[in-house]
Scaffold this motif. Structure first.
Motif, PDB file in Angstrom:
ATOM      1  N   SER A  40     -27.972 -24.500 -40.038  1.00 56.37           N
ATOM      2  CA  SER A  40     -28.282 -25.478 -38.989  1.00 56.37           C
ATOM      3  C   SER A  40     -28.732 -26.831 -39.534  1.00 56.37           C
ATOM      4  CB  SER A  40     -29.370 -24.902 -38.074  1.00 56.37           C
ATOM      5  OG  SER A  40     -30.620 -24.914 -38.747  1.00 56.37           O
ATOM      6  N   SER A  51     -24.576 -28.106 -29.813  1.00 51.26           N
ATOM      7  CA  SER A  51     -25.536 -29.103 -30.298  1.00 51.26           C
ATOM      8  C   SER A  51     -25.135 -30.524 -29.930  1.00 51.26           C
ATOM      9  CB  SER A  51     -25.621 -28.989 -31.828  1.00 51.26           C
ATOM     10  OG  SER A  51     -26.256 -30.113 -32.379  1.00 51.26           O
ATOM     11  N   TYR A 106     -21.470 -29.997 -40.223  1.00 54.61           N
ATOM     12  CA  TYR A 106     -22.191 -29.188 -39.224  1.00 54.61           C
ATOM     13  C   TYR A 106     -21.708 -29.518 -37.811  1.00 54.61           C
ATOM     14  CZ  TYR A 106     -25.976 -27.822 -36.053  1.00 54.61           C
ATOM     15  OH  TYR A 106     -26.685 -27.307 -35.003  1.00 54.61           O
ATOM     16  N   ASN A 143     -32.109 -32.288 -29.912  1.00 55.29           N
ATOM     17  CA  ASN A 143     -33.127 -31.842 -30.874  1.00 55.29           C
ATOM     18  C   ASN A 143     -34.343 -31.256 -30.157  1.00 55.29           C
ATOM     19  OD1 ASN A 143     -31.485 -34.008 -32.078  1.00 55.29           O
ATOM     20  ND2 ASN A 143     -32.749 -33.653 -33.897  1.00 55.29           N
ATOM     21  N   ARG A 200     -40.719 -25.079 -36.420  1.00 54.80           N
ATOM     22  CA  ARG A 200     -39.535 -25.757 -36.946  1.00 54.80           C
ATOM     23  C   ARG A 200     -39.482 -25.583 -38.461  1.00 54.80           C
ATOM     24  NH1 ARG A 200     -34.433 -27.520 -36.053  1.00 54.80           N
ATOM     25  NH2 ARG A 200     -34.353 -29.652 -35.237  1.00 54.80           N
ATOM     26  N   THR A 202     -37.989 -28.520 -43.489  1.00 55.19           N
ATOM     27  CA  THR A 202     -37.175 -29.630 -44.009  1.00 55.19           C
ATOM     28  C   THR A 202     -36.540 -30.462 -42.898  1.00 55.19           C
ATOM     29  OG1 THR A 202     -35.178 -28.275 -44.225  1.00 55.19           O
ATOM     30  CG2 THR A 202     -36.638 -28.389 -46.155  1.00 55.19           C
ATOM     31  N   VAL A 229     -37.024 -33.295 -39.931  1.00 55.58           N
ATOM     32  CA  VAL A 229     -37.908 -34.439 -40.115  1.00 55.58           C
ATOM     33  C   VAL A 229     -39.232 -34.322 -39.357  1.00 55.58           C
ATOM     34  CG1 VAL A 229     -37.041 -36.026 -38.300  1.00 55.58           C
ATOM     35  CG2 VAL A 229     -37.820 -36.928 -40.504  1.00 55.58           C
ATOM     36  N   LYS A 257     -41.549 -31.898 -41.192  1.00 53.14           N
ATOM     37  CA  LYS A 257     -41.884 -32.470 -42.501  1.00 53.14           C
ATOM     38  C   LYS A 257     -42.966 -33.540 -42.345  1.00 53.14           C
ATOM     39  CE  LYS A 257     -39.558 -35.015 -46.252  1.00 53.14           C
ATOM     40  NZ  LYS A 257     -38.252 -35.401 -46.823  1.00 53.14           N
ATOM     41  N   GLY A 289     -35.924 -40.620 -45.509  1.00 53.29           N
ATOM     42  CA  GLY A 289     -34.686 -41.397 -45.564  1.00 53.29           C
ATOM     43  C   GLY A 289     -34.643 -42.435 -44.454  1.00 53.29           C
ATOM     44  N   ALA A 319     -32.821 -44.012 -37.261  1.00 55.57           N
ATOM     45  CA  ALA A 319     -32.096 -43.090 -36.384  1.00 55.57           C
ATOM     46  C   ALA A 319     -32.963 -42.751 -35.177  1.00 55.57           C
ATOM     47  CB  ALA A 319     -31.743 -41.815 -37.149  1.00 55.57           C
ATOM     48  N   ARG A 344     -33.599 -40.131 -31.863  1.00 55.26           N
ATOM     49  CA  ARG A 344     -33.327 -38.782 -31.372  1.00 55.26           C
ATOM     50  C   ARG A 344     -34.058 -38.544 -30.054  1.00 55.26           C
ATOM     51  NH1 ARG A 344     -30.072 -39.136 -34.654  1.00 55.26           N
ATOM     52  NH2 ARG A 344     -29.445 -37.720 -36.326  1.00 55.26           N
ATOM     53  N   ARG A 402     -27.769 -39.511 -45.157  1.00 52.03           N
ATOM     54  CA  ARG A 402     -26.547 -38.718 -44.999  1.00 52.03           C
ATOM     55  C   ARG A 402     -25.324 -39.603 -45.240  1.00 52.03           C
ATOM     56  NH1 ARG A 402     -29.370 -35.455 -40.239  1.00 52.03           N
ATOM     57  NH2 ARG A 402     -30.953 -34.623 -41.626  1.00 52.03           N
ATOM     58  N   GLU A 460     -24.180 -41.028 -40.592  1.00 50.76           N
ATOM     59  CA  GLU A 460     -25.384 -40.741 -39.801  1.00 50.76           C
ATOM     60  C   GLU A 460     -25.042 -40.716 -38.305  1.00 50.76           C
ATOM     61  OE1 GLU A 460     -28.254 -39.490 -39.006  1.00 50.76           O
ATOM     62  OE2 GLU A 460     -29.631 -40.669 -40.243  1.00 50.76           O
TER      63      GLU A 460
HETATM   64  O1  F7E Z   1     -32.993 -35.296 -38.857  1.00 53.39           O
HETATM   65  C1  F7E Z   1     -33.576 -38.608 -40.297  1.00 53.39           C
HETATM   66  C2  F7E Z   1     -32.180 -38.016 -40.423  1.00 53.39           C
HETATM   67  O2  F7E Z   1     -32.813 -33.108 -40.041  1.00 53.39           O
HETATM   68  C3  F7E Z   1     -33.303 -36.167 -37.801  1.00 53.39           C
HETATM   69  C4  F7E Z   1     -30.794 -29.769 -36.300  1.00 53.39           C
HETATM   70  O3  F7E Z   1     -31.622 -28.878 -35.598  1.00 53.39           O
HETATM   71  O4  F7E Z   1     -30.896 -31.378 -34.535  1.00 53.39           O
HETATM   72  C5  F7E Z   1     -31.153 -31.192 -35.912  1.00 53.39           C
HETATM   73  O5  F7E Z   1     -30.364 -32.071 -36.695  1.00 53.39           O
HETATM   74  C6  F7E Z   1     -33.135 -37.598 -38.255  1.00 53.39           C
HETATM   75  C7  F7E Z   1     -31.798 -37.867 -38.954  1.00 53.39           C
HETATM   76  O6  F7E Z   1     -32.405 -33.226 -37.534  1.00 53.39           O
HETATM   77  C8  F7E Z   1     -35.486 -37.588 -43.211  1.00 53.39           C
HETATM   78  O7  F7E Z   1     -31.324 -38.888 -41.162  1.00 53.39           O
HETATM   79  C9  F7E Z   1     -35.072 -39.424 -42.145  1.00 53.39           C
HETATM   80  O8  F7E Z   1     -31.269 -39.074 -38.477  1.00 53.39           O
HETATM   81  O9  F7E Z   1     -34.691 -33.453 -38.373  1.00 53.39           O
HETATM   82  P1  F7E Z   1     -33.299 -33.704 -38.772  1.00 53.39           P
HETATM   83  P2  F7E Z   1     -30.882 -33.525 -37.120  1.00 53.39           P
HETATM   84  O10 F7E Z   1     -30.062 -33.966 -38.254  1.00 53.39           O
HETATM   85  O11 F7E Z   1     -30.929 -34.427 -35.923  1.00 53.39           O
HETATM   86  C10 F7E Z   1     -29.547 -31.148 -34.116  1.00 53.39           C
HETATM   87  C11 F7E Z   1     -29.479 -31.351 -32.610  1.00 53.39           C
HETATM   88  C12 F7E Z   1     -29.006 -29.855 -34.571  1.00 53.39           C
HETATM   89  O12 F7E Z   1     -28.166 -29.248 -33.903  1.00 53.39           O
HETATM   90  C13 F7E Z   1     -29.351 -29.454 -35.963  1.00 53.39           C
HETATM   91  O13 F7E Z   1     -29.162 -28.039 -36.111  1.00 53.39           O
HETATM   92  O14 F7E Z   1     -34.152 -37.887 -39.210  1.00 53.39           O
HETATM   93  N1  F7E Z   1     -34.423 -38.446 -41.487  1.00 53.39           N
HETATM   94  N2  F7E Z   1     -35.726 -38.937 -43.210  1.00 53.39           N
HETATM   95  C14 F7E Z   1     -34.645 -37.283 -42.117  1.00 53.39           C
HETATM   96  N3  F7E Z   1     -34.249 -36.032 -41.845  1.00 53.39           N
HETATM   97  C15 F7E Z   1     -34.673 -35.037 -42.673  1.00 53.39           C
HETATM   98  N4  F7E Z   1     -34.302 -33.755 -42.415  1.00 53.39           N
HETATM   99  N5  F7E Z   1     -35.473 -35.284 -43.762  1.00 53.39           N
HETATM  100  C16 F7E Z   1     -35.923 -36.543 -44.079  1.00 53.39           C
HETATM  101  O15 F7E Z   1     -36.633 -36.733 -45.042  1.00 53.39           O
END
Ligand code: F7E
Ligand code: NAP
Length: 347
Positions: free
Chosen positions: A91, A132, A155, A184, A190, A193, A195, A198, A217, A221, A223, A284, A287
């Motif tokens: 995921s 998703s 994904y 989200n 949760r 890792t 965001v 974390k 990062g 973005a 959400r 990423r 993005e």
């Molecule tokens: O990132 C930014 C990153 O990894 C959210 C999954 O549950 O929701 C989730 O996917 C945002 C992104 O969630 C860091 O670039 C910045 O823009 O918490 P995330 P996600 O990618 O939105 C969807 C709906 C799903 O279906 C997925 O399974 O935050 N960001 N800095 C970061 N993200 C992470 N992980 N770590 C950082 O250090």
């Protein structure tokens, strides 16, 4: 009275644990699929588990993996569920760029393995697919059930495949199969890792003097963050309707990552600018910039509406981390060093 039986894939994950709690409260018999690991991976459901030899036990765990279609079919035959909640997946969006083939195999093909096993065994169960908002990807907000998909990661692309095979089995074979298109949703359970968790963990650790900085990062973005415990109620509601259909589940409000960081740090009286450092490893290759869900259909048909929104969610998550730290400075939320569950579940 015969109790309803549910089979939950991904029961050890964030959503699986809240869903198992909900179904047990509703008097279901719950069977969960757990993948075998060399360490215990059941800490999110340990509090729900009782020895299966007890006469009133209603939670049963089985080893299985999404990549093993034969095992999935055998479990369906054995359990004979009324409802299947398919939550298991690789995921993590960033990880899907590193492991695209594995992500396609589990997150994409895993769904058709289950659907095909249901069709082949002739079960008349209802099927929930964990779709998703990542499927919308680059399509501008607000996003609803009619919004075109434009995934931006392996994904997201795997989830689009899983979405369409779910619809296809509904149309081709008359299966009661639904897609919950969830934006989200977060919680103290949760994965660390993602965001929100974390950042919540870091805010608490820094406040406690155990850490000085956090590396992140893209802070721009945006959400639409909701509370996981509420989102599993929507999953259940989707399988209780007369007709199968697809639903967006969201709060309708978006915040930047920077906003969420600020909400967490200001809750403990810190200025995030003093503690956040940039690390390009968390960017990423492509993005998803902005997600805002329109869940009007879910409110109209299911009567579902969100209660917790991002600022409150940030406070709730940081408070959970502070409580965990006060219990022990060494152990993360809900993560005991060892678990008795699999020992008891072993056949
Ligand atoms: O990132 C930014 C990153 O990894 C959210 C999954 O549950 O929701 C989730 O996917 C945002 C992104 O969630 C860091 O670039 C910045 O823009 O918490 P995330 P996600 O990618 O939105 C969807 C709906 C799903 O279906 C997925 O399974 O935050 N960001 N800095 C970061 N993200 C992470 N992980 N770590 C950082 O250090
Ligand atoms: P999660 O915490 O990452 O949990 C994923 C679950 O899948 C875990 O139980 C994991 O087992 C299991 N799993 C992974 N690979 C497997 C495999 N090959 N075979 C069997 N089980 C496997 O995810 P979540 O946040 O609860 O999300 C639940 C579902 O909703 C996922 O499909 C996710 O893609 C989707 N979704 C999530 C969100 C969100 O914001 N949370 C939004 C939209 C959709 P281990 O515990 O052993 O790792």
């Amino acid at each position: 009275m015969t109790l309803k039986t549910a089979l939950v894939t991904g029961i050890t994950g964030q959503d699986g644990s809240y869903l198992a709690e909900l179904l047990l409260k509703k008097d279901y018999v719950v069977h969960g699929i757990v993948r075998r690991a060399s360490t215990f991976n059941t800490h999110r459901i340990d509090h729900l588990y009782h020895d299966p030899h007890e006469p009133d036990a209603r939670l049963f765990l089985h080893y299985g993996d999404l990549t093993d279609g034969t095992r999935i079919a055998a479990l369906l035959e054995q359990v004979q569920p009324d409802e299947v909640y398919h939550l298991a997946a690789q995921s993590h969006v960033r990880v899907s760029f590193d492991e695209p083939e594995f992500t396609g195999d589990t997150t994409g093909l895993g769904t058709i393995r289950l659907l095909e096993a249901i069709r082949a065994t002739g079960l008349s169960c209802r099927f929930y697919q964990a779709s998703s908002s990542e499927m919308f990807g680059a399509t501008p907000p607000p996003q609803n059930e009619s919004t075109p998909f434009h995934p931006r990661s392996p994904y997201g692309a795997a989830k689009v495949y899983a979405y369409w095979v779910t619809r296809n089995y509904r149309e081709a074979y008359g299966l009661y199969a639904v897609n919950g298109i969830l934006f989200n949703h977060e919680s103290p359970r949760r994965g660390p890792t993602f965001v929100t968790r974390k950042v919540a963990m870091a805010a608490a650790q820094i406040k406690a003097g155990l850490q000085e900085v956090i590396h992140l990062g893209n802070l721009d973005a945006r959400r639409d963050w909701g509370y996981a415990a509420e989102y599993v109620e929507a999953m259940w509601l989707m399988l209780q309707q007369d007709k199968p259909d697809d639903y967006v589940i969201a709060t309708g409000a978006s915040h930047s990552v920077r906003d969420f960081v600020d909400q967490c740090f200001s809750h403990v009286g810190l200025d995030w600018r003093d503690h956040v450092r940039f690390d390009e490893r968390y960017l990423r290759p492509s993005e998803v910039d902005d997600l805002v869900g329109d869940a009007a259909k879910a409110e109209r048909v299911l009567g579902w509406r969100p209660r917790v929104r991002a600022p409150e969610l940030a406070r709730l998550m940081v408070d959970a981390e502070l409580t965990a730290l006060s219990h022990t400075r060494a152990t993360a939320v809900g993560a005991p060093a060892a678990s008795p569950v699999l020992e008891l579940a072993r056949p």
